[in-house]
Design a protein around this motif. Structure first.
Motif, PDB file in Angstrom:
ATOM      1  N   UNK A  27       0.831  -1.205   0.000  1.00 54.12           N
ATOM      2  CA  UNK A  27       0.000   0.000   0.000  1.00 54.12           C
ATOM      3  C   UNK A  27       0.866   1.256   0.000  1.00 54.12           C
ATOM      4  N   UNK A  28       0.333   2.318  -0.575  1.00 55.73           N
ATOM      5  CA  UNK A  28       1.040   3.595  -0.576  1.00 55.73           C
ATOM      6  C   UNK A  28       0.822   4.260   0.779  1.00 55.73           C
ATOM      7  N   UNK A  55      -9.201 -10.403  -4.067  1.00 54.91           N
ATOM      8  CA  UNK A  55      -9.774  -9.179  -4.643  1.00 54.91           C
ATOM      9  C   UNK A  55      -9.211  -7.928  -3.973  1.00 54.91           C
ATOM     10  N   UNK A  56      -9.109  -7.950  -2.633  1.00 54.12           N
ATOM     11  CA  UNK A  56      -8.573  -6.794  -1.909  1.00 54.12           C
ATOM     12  C   UNK A  56      -7.107  -6.557  -2.268  1.00 54.12           C
ATOM     13  N   UNK A  57      -6.312  -7.624  -2.333  1.00 55.59           N
ATOM     14  CA  UNK A  57      -4.896  -7.480  -2.684  1.00 55.59           C
ATOM     15  C   UNK A  57      -4.744  -6.949  -4.107  1.00 55.59           C
ATOM     16  N   UNK A  58      -5.570  -7.434  -5.021  1.00 60.12           N
ATOM     17  CA  UNK A  58      -5.505  -6.963  -6.404  1.00 60.12           C
ATOM     18  C   UNK A  58      -5.878  -5.490  -6.486  1.00 60.12           C
ATOM     19  N   UNK A  62      -3.561  -2.469  -7.920  1.00 54.61           N
ATOM     20  CA  UNK A  62      -4.027  -1.727  -9.096  1.00 54.61           C
ATOM     21  C   UNK A  62      -4.541  -0.327  -8.781  1.00 54.61           C
ATOM     22  N   UNK A  63      -4.535   0.057  -7.499  1.00 57.38           N
ATOM     23  CA  UNK A  63      -5.053   1.367  -7.124  1.00 57.38           C
ATOM     24  C   UNK A  63      -4.138   2.449  -7.686  1.00 57.38           C
ATOM     25  N   UNK A  64      -4.690   3.395  -8.472  1.00 60.31           N
ATOM     26  CA  UNK A  64      -3.841   4.403  -9.102  1.00 60.31           C
ATOM     27  C   UNK A  64      -3.373   5.477  -8.120  1.00 60.31           C
TER      28      UNK A  64
END
Length: 72
Positions: A27-28, A55-58, A62-64
């Protein structure tokens, strides 16, 4: 010629690399969305809801995020 097995075998235990591939994410720092998704990931793993955990890890992966130093 060998004959096929007619009884079930024990489940195959996959190496930790597969689990890392599916569920690891970074995570950022300071991102509220990433923090919420990591919390969701932990809860899903604790409840053994593997589809939700993936799904949560993906979503974390992929979160921009805007690249640092990038200007429009």
């Amino acid at each position: 010629m060998t004959s096929p097995l007619k009884y079930p075998r024990p489940p195959v235990e996959l190496a930790g690399a597969v689990e890392a591939y599916l569920y690891d994410c970074t995570p950022v720092e300071g991102c509220g969305v990433c923090a919420a998704l990591v919390k969701e990931l932990g809860e899903a793993k604790a409840a053994e809801k593997w589809s939700a955990a993936y799904d949560a890890a993906a979503e974390v992966r992929n979160h921009p995020h805007a690249a640092k130093g990038w200007a429009r």
